[in-house]
Design a protein around this motif. Sequence first.
Motif, PDB file in Angstrom:
ATOM      1  N   LEU A  28      47.939  38.442 -21.063  1.00  0.00           N
ATOM      2  CA  LEU A  28      47.733  37.485 -22.150  1.00  0.00           C
ATOM      3  C   LEU A  28      46.628  36.503 -21.801  1.00  0.00           C
ATOM      4  O   LEU A  28      46.621  35.933 -20.709  1.00  0.00           O
ATOM      5  CB  LEU A  28      49.021  36.728 -22.449  1.00  0.00           C
ATOM      6  CG  LEU A  28      50.145  37.551 -23.052  1.00  0.00           C
ATOM      7  CD1 LEU A  28      51.405  36.707 -23.185  1.00  0.00           C
ATOM      8  CD2 LEU A  28      49.741  38.105 -24.399  1.00  0.00           C
ATOM      9  N   MET A  29      45.716  36.303 -22.734  1.00  0.00           N
ATOM     10  CA  MET A  29      44.631  35.350 -22.567  1.00  0.00           C
ATOM     11  C   MET A  29      44.886  34.055 -23.331  1.00  0.00           C
ATOM     12  O   MET A  29      44.398  33.008 -22.970  1.00  0.00           O
ATOM     13  CB  MET A  29      43.306  35.945 -23.078  1.00  0.00           C
ATOM     14  CG  MET A  29      42.864  37.207 -22.376  1.00  0.00           C
ATOM     15  SD  MET A  29      42.382  36.910 -20.668  1.00  0.00           S
ATOM     16  CE  MET A  29      43.790  37.562 -19.799  1.00  0.00           C
ATOM     17  N   ARG A  30      45.627  34.162 -24.422  1.00  0.00           N
ATOM     18  CA  ARG A  30      45.982  33.018 -25.256  1.00  0.00           C
ATOM     19  C   ARG A  30      47.200  33.426 -26.074  1.00  0.00           C
ATOM     20  O   ARG A  30      47.436  34.619 -26.267  1.00  0.00           O
ATOM     21  CB  ARG A  30      44.825  32.586 -26.158  1.00  0.00           C
ATOM     22  CG  ARG A  30      44.371  33.666 -27.136  1.00  0.00           C
ATOM     23  CD  ARG A  30      43.143  33.261 -27.947  1.00  0.00           C
ATOM     24  NE  ARG A  30      41.969  33.235 -27.084  1.00  0.00           N
ATOM     25  CZ  ARG A  30      40.929  32.428 -27.269  1.00  0.00           C
ATOM     26  NH1 ARG A  30      40.889  31.616 -28.282  1.00  0.00           N
ATOM     27  NH2 ARG A  30      39.905  32.445 -26.445  1.00  0.00           N
ATOM     28  N   PRO A  31      47.972  32.465 -26.575  1.00  0.00           N
ATOM     29  CA  PRO A  31      49.147  32.832 -27.385  1.00  0.00           C
ATOM     30  C   PRO A  31      48.729  33.626 -28.624  1.00  0.00           C
ATOM     31  O   PRO A  31      47.654  33.405 -29.184  1.00  0.00           O
ATOM     32  CB  PRO A  31      49.738  31.475 -27.777  1.00  0.00           C
ATOM     33  CG  PRO A  31      49.189  30.494 -26.802  1.00  0.00           C
ATOM     34  CD  PRO A  31      47.845  31.018 -26.402  1.00  0.00           C
ATOM     35  N   PHE A  32      49.592  34.541 -29.057  1.00  0.00           N
ATOM     36  CA  PHE A  32      49.284  35.330 -30.245  1.00  0.00           C
ATOM     37  C   PHE A  32      49.140  34.452 -31.485  1.00  0.00           C
ATOM     38  O   PHE A  32      48.488  34.843 -32.448  1.00  0.00           O
ATOM     39  CB  PHE A  32      50.349  36.409 -30.481  1.00  0.00           C
ATOM     40  CG  PHE A  32      50.274  37.550 -29.505  1.00  0.00           C
ATOM     41  CD1 PHE A  32      49.093  38.240 -29.299  1.00  0.00           C
ATOM     42  CD2 PHE A  32      51.391  37.932 -28.795  1.00  0.00           C
ATOM     43  CE1 PHE A  32      49.019  39.299 -28.403  1.00  0.00           C
ATOM     44  CE2 PHE A  32      51.335  38.987 -27.899  1.00  0.00           C
ATOM     45  CZ  PHE A  32      50.145  39.668 -27.697  1.00  0.00           C
ATOM     46  N   GLU A  33      49.725  33.268 -31.502  1.00  0.00           N
ATOM     47  CA  GLU A  33      49.635  32.359 -32.647  1.00  0.00           C
ATOM     48  C   GLU A  33      48.335  31.560 -32.666  1.00  0.00           C
ATOM     49  O   GLU A  33      48.035  30.872 -33.633  1.00  0.00           O
ATOM     50  CB  GLU A  33      50.808  31.370 -32.649  1.00  0.00           C
ATOM     51  CG  GLU A  33      52.166  32.005 -32.755  1.00  0.00           C
ATOM     52  CD  GLU A  33      52.672  32.572 -31.419  1.00  0.00           C
ATOM     53  OE1 GLU A  33      52.246  32.095 -30.349  1.00  0.00           O
ATOM     54  OE2 GLU A  33      53.474  33.520 -31.461  1.00  0.00           O
ATOM     55  N   ALA A  34      47.551  31.636 -31.589  1.00  0.00           N
ATOM     56  CA  ALA A  34      46.326  30.844 -31.472  1.00  0.00           C
ATOM     57  C   ALA A  34      45.161  31.505 -32.198  1.00  0.00           C
ATOM     58  O   ALA A  34      45.152  32.709 -32.444  1.00  0.00           O
ATOM     59  CB  ALA A  34      45.967  30.658 -30.000  1.00  0.00           C
ATOM     60  N   VAL A  35      44.163  30.708 -32.507  1.00  0.00           N
ATOM     61  CA  VAL A  35      42.908  31.206 -33.070  1.00  0.00           C
ATOM     62  C   VAL A  35      42.173  31.970 -31.976  1.00  0.00           C
ATOM     63  O   VAL A  35      42.166  31.556 -30.813  1.00  0.00           O
ATOM     64  CB  VAL A  35      42.054  30.021 -33.581  1.00  0.00           C
ATOM     65  CG1 VAL A  35      40.657  30.467 -33.976  1.00  0.00           C
ATOM     66  CG2 VAL A  35      42.750  29.337 -34.743  1.00  0.00           C
ATOM     67  N   GLY A  36      41.559  33.085 -32.345  1.00  0.00           N
ATOM     68  CA  GLY A  36      40.764  33.868 -31.394  1.00  0.00           C
ATOM     69  C   GLY A  36      39.447  33.174 -31.092  1.00  0.00           C
ATOM     70  O   GLY A  36      39.110  32.146 -31.684  1.00  0.00           O
ATOM     71  N   GLY A  37      38.690  33.731 -30.176  1.00  0.00           N
ATOM     72  CA  GLY A  37      37.401  33.157 -29.820  1.00  0.00           C
ATOM     73  C   GLY A  37      36.443  33.141 -30.995  1.00  0.00           C
ATOM     74  O   GLY A  37      36.415  34.066 -31.807  1.00  0.00           O
ATOM     75  N   SER A  38      35.639  32.089 -31.082  1.00  0.00           N
ATOM     76  CA  SER A  38      34.752  31.902 -32.228  1.00  0.00           C
ATOM     77  C   SER A  38      33.717  33.014 -32.353  1.00  0.00           C
ATOM     78  O   SER A  38      33.166  33.232 -33.428  1.00  0.00           O
ATOM     79  CB  SER A  38      34.054  30.544 -32.149  1.00  0.00           C
ATOM     80  OG  SER A  38      33.284  30.471 -30.962  1.00  0.00           O
ATOM     81  N   GLU A  39      33.452  33.745 -31.275  1.00  0.00           N
ATOM     82  CA  GLU A  39      32.473  34.820 -31.345  1.00  0.00           C
ATOM     83  C   GLU A  39      33.010  36.077 -32.017  1.00  0.00           C
ATOM     84  O   GLU A  39      32.269  37.014 -32.261  1.00  0.00           O
ATOM     85  CB  GLU A  39      31.904  35.144 -29.959  1.00  0.00           C
ATOM     86  CG  GLU A  39      32.920  35.458 -28.903  1.00  0.00           C
ATOM     87  CD  GLU A  39      33.407  34.238 -28.126  1.00  0.00           C
ATOM     88  OE1 GLU A  39      33.407  34.320 -26.891  1.00  0.00           O
ATOM     89  OE2 GLU A  39      33.802  33.248 -28.732  1.00  0.00           O
ATOM     90  N   LEU A  40      34.309  36.105 -32.309  1.00  0.00           N
ATOM     91  CA  LEU A  40      34.920  37.242 -32.997  1.00  0.00           C
ATOM     92  C   LEU A  40      34.931  36.992 -34.506  1.00  0.00           C
ATOM     93  O   LEU A  40      35.193  35.869 -34.943  1.00  0.00           O
ATOM     94  CB  LEU A  40      36.349  37.456 -32.503  1.00  0.00           C
ATOM     95  CG  LEU A  40      36.476  37.824 -31.026  1.00  0.00           C
ATOM     96  CD1 LEU A  40      37.928  37.780 -30.589  1.00  0.00           C
ATOM     97  CD2 LEU A  40      35.867  39.186 -30.757  1.00  0.00           C
ATOM     98  N   PRO A  41      34.663  38.018 -35.311  1.00  0.00           N
ATOM     99  CA  PRO A  41      34.646  37.824 -36.771  1.00  0.00           C
ATOM    100  C   PRO A  41      36.039  37.481 -37.306  1.00  0.00           C
ATOM    101  O   PRO A  41      37.035  38.059 -36.865  1.00  0.00           O
ATOM    102  CB  PRO A  41      34.165  39.177 -37.307  1.00  0.00           C
ATOM    103  CG  PRO A  41      34.408  40.158 -36.222  1.00  0.00           C
ATOM    104  CD  PRO A  41      34.371  39.402 -34.936  1.00  0.00           C
TER     105      PRO A  41
END
Length: 121
Positions: A54-67
Amino acid sequence: MFKFRDREETLFYSFVYKELEGRTVSELLKEARRKGAFSLPYHAVVLKNGELDLMRPFEAVGGSELPYSACGVYILVDAESKESLSALQKKRLDDLVQMFHEDYADIVEEEFNKDELQRTD
């Protein structure tokens, strides 16, 4: 762990297939930090042995570089394509899909082409 902003809505999940060429998650994180990021843009990484990091919680916003990162869950998969998955990876992805459908109403799988994800490579 960093504090990530939670998504307001979850519309999709996406598996991003990319051969990691033997690099570990620690090495990927070091590369990301050298480029100025605090973490990988993905929510998790599925390794060839089926391990889920896990890199971040599933409820979190993904990295801004992802569409469409504000409304989706992104999983990086150590594989060239969906067709080249190991049996352990297939099982892990099936488990994730089941979990997403249980946890998020009306969620769908989205596939992005390499051009849309080019900035993440």
